[in-house]
Design an enzyme around this catalytic site. Structure first.
Site, PDB file in Angstrom:
ATOM      1  N   ASN A   7     -48.395  20.340 -70.274  1.00  0.00           N
ATOM      2  CA  ASN A   7     -49.411  20.239 -69.861  1.00  0.00           C
ATOM      3  C   ASN A   7     -50.482  19.834 -70.832  1.00  0.00           C
ATOM      4  OD1 ASN A   7     -52.026  21.489 -69.014  1.00  0.00           O
ATOM      5  ND2 ASN A   7     -51.393  23.492 -69.873  1.00  0.00           N
ATOM      6  N   ARG A  88     -48.624  19.731 -65.529  1.00  0.00           N
ATOM      7  CA  ARG A  88     -49.205  20.921 -65.043  1.00  0.00           C
ATOM      8  C   ARG A  88     -51.008  20.707 -64.591  1.00  0.00           C
ATOM      9  NH1 ARG A  88     -52.935  24.920 -67.600  1.00  0.00           N
ATOM     10  NH2 ARG A  88     -54.000  26.323 -66.585  1.00  0.00           N
ATOM     11  N   HIS A 177     -54.734  30.578 -61.765  1.00  0.00           N
ATOM     12  CA  HIS A 177     -52.777  30.559 -62.236  1.00  0.00           C
ATOM     13  C   HIS A 177     -52.317  30.838 -61.510  1.00  0.00           C
ATOM     14  CE1 HIS A 177     -56.250  32.862 -65.830  1.00  0.00           C
ATOM     15  NE2 HIS A 177     -55.546  31.597 -65.382  1.00  0.00           N
ATOM     16  N   ARG A 236     -66.041  33.920 -69.736  1.00  0.00           N
ATOM     17  CA  ARG A 236     -66.823  33.385 -69.215  1.00  0.00           C
ATOM     18  C   ARG A 236     -67.501  34.864 -67.971  1.00  0.00           C
ATOM     19  NH1 ARG A 236     -61.873  31.055 -66.778  1.00  0.00           N
ATOM     20  NH2 ARG A 236     -61.545  29.187 -68.271  1.00  0.00           N
ATOM     21  N   GLU A 379     -45.640  30.364 -67.500  1.00  0.00           N
ATOM     22  CA  GLU A 379     -45.753  29.320 -66.082  1.00  0.00           C
ATOM     23  C   GLU A 379     -44.607  27.833 -66.391  1.00  0.00           C
ATOM     24  OE1 GLU A 379     -49.904  30.369 -67.474  1.00  0.00           O
ATOM     25  OE2 GLU A 379     -50.759  29.670 -66.201  1.00  0.00           O
TER      26      GLU A 379
END
Ligand code: ADP
Length: 392
Positions: A7, A88, A177, A236, A379
């Site tokens: 990633n 990713r 996600h 956020r 993940e």
């Protein structure tokens, strides 16, 4: 077979190497401050964590050091042992509904989508190019955060904005996600012993999203064009009245970029509590009686309940609710408050079962109408699985 899951961020590179198909993690780590002074990397091997300070001008240097670590620690004998590298990618737009092998056309599409994801997509391309140079014999794949959500219907993914914007500017809901929602929903189906299920998967971390998953396919998700939409997150704002944006830009005389920073980095738990974006700090504030932490947590939990309720109706029922990611796996109070808020649906939390962190377990009482589970997400493993399947 050795498979590497990576990633790449603009100044970082996270990695995990697997022995597949056994799914055994051989080594993992992260390179940080690439291209910035004070760069270093950490490696986790045999339960030990090592930190080394080293010059890292580019991502290619990080890959070169990674290969040296793999050889020095006898994880690989030669480069040829590494059969696949999975990268990713945050934004795959409408182009990608699954993991694919990298070619120039794929890179061009990821590059084109950088307009929607200006931070992560360009960094991922740098990571792919570096991996291609350093490990040329490996199959390079790209695993998209958006791919799992590509099964949503048009009436779900479109915004009620001028219709042409979707085609001309790619303005629509993509979600994020997806790799995590796919992983935990597949695991939940394994636990339930069937695949014709209606699941509500809650990935609540620093970033947070909820998906409605029917028969293993995503039918709705809370994030939107970008990861800013939906739930209240660490920093956020999640869903707001869009007209606030131009109004406050005029009031504060700020640029779109400054507004973007406020909506993504200074809002959410941080914006309301004034204390932190980290739910551990907010929980500490609540314990000390801090009114704004109490308020932030109430708003945060309310929004999660609202989305679960919405998806319960959309799915016409629910076979299981799944909690995952940093807060979902670890915050006992957040899970309890969410489940308490669903008691009208006959949901009953089991206080003792819920009193755990980071383990796969059922957290509702035997007579709960809907069972809820914690399923720790993985993940990196999903990336390794997809990459393995495309490398054999
Ligand atoms: P990211 O979106 O960055 O991948 P993670 O899924 O790793 O985030 O979640 C990180 C967040 O998880 C932290 O910011 C914190 O809010 C939360 N968290 C981690 N451990 C705990 C804990 N023990 N109790 C409550 N919250 C926790």
């Amino acid at each position: 077979m050795k498979i590497l899951s990576v990633n790449a961020g603009s100044s970082s590179l996270k990695f995990q190497m697997y022995e597949m198909p056994e799914e055994k993690v051989l080594i993992s780590g992260v390179f940080e401050r690439i291209g910035i002074e004070g760069s270093f990397y950490t490696v986790k091997l045999n339960g030990e964590k090592l930190k080394k300070e080293v010059d890292l001008p580019t991502h290619k240097d990080a890959f070169t050091i990674l290969i040296k670590e793999l050889m020095d620690n006898n994880i690989v004998e030669s480069l040829d042992d590494i059969k696949g590298v999975g990268h990713r990618i945050v934004q795959g737009g409408s182009y990608f509904d699954k993991t694919v092998v990298v070619d120039e056309d794929v890179i061009a599409k990821i590059d084109e989508l950088s307009a929607l994801e200006p931070l992560h997509n360009p960094a991922a391309i740098v990571g792919i190019r570096a991996a291609q140079e350093v490990i040329p014999g490996a199959t390079q794949t790209v695993v998209f955060d958006t791919a799992f959500h590509q099964t949503m219907n048009e009436e779900t993914y479109l915004y009620a904005l001028p219709y042409e914007w979707a085609k001309d500017y790619k303005i629509r809901r993509y979600g994020a996600h997806g790799t995590s929602h796919k992983y935990v929903s597949a695991r939940m189906n394994e636990i339930l012993g069937r695949s014709n299920t209606k699941l509500i998967t809650c990935h609540i971390g620093n970033g947070a999203s909820i998906s409605a998953v029917k028969d293993g396919r995503c039918v709705n998700t809370s994030m939107g064009l970008t990861p800013n939409a939906g739930l209240i997150m660490g920093s956020r704002c999640g869903d707001i009245d869009a007209t606030i944006v131009p109004y406050m830009m005029e009031a504060l005389k700020i640029s779109p970029k400054e507004m973007d920073t406020i909506l993504n980095k200074q809002s959410g738990l941080l914006g309301i509590s004034g204390v932190s974006s980290d739910s551990r700090d907010v929980e500490e504030g609540i314990a000390k009686g801090n009114d704004r932490c109490i308020l932030a947590q109430k708003m945060y939990v309310r929004r999660i309940i609202d989305y679960i309720a919405k998806y319960y109706v959309e799915l016409e029922g629910c076979d299981a609710i799944v909690f995952t990611a940093g807060v979902g796996e670890n915050s006992i109070s957040t899970r309890r408050e969410v489940l308490d808020g669903l008691k009208v649906l006959g949901v009953k939390v089991d206080e003792e079962a819920n009193n755990v962190r980071g383990v796969e377990t059922r957290i509702t009482a035997e007579d709960s109408n809907i069972p809820a589970y914690i399923i720790p997400t993985d993940e990196e493993l999903m990336i390794a699985r997809d990459t393995y399947n495309l490398s054999i």
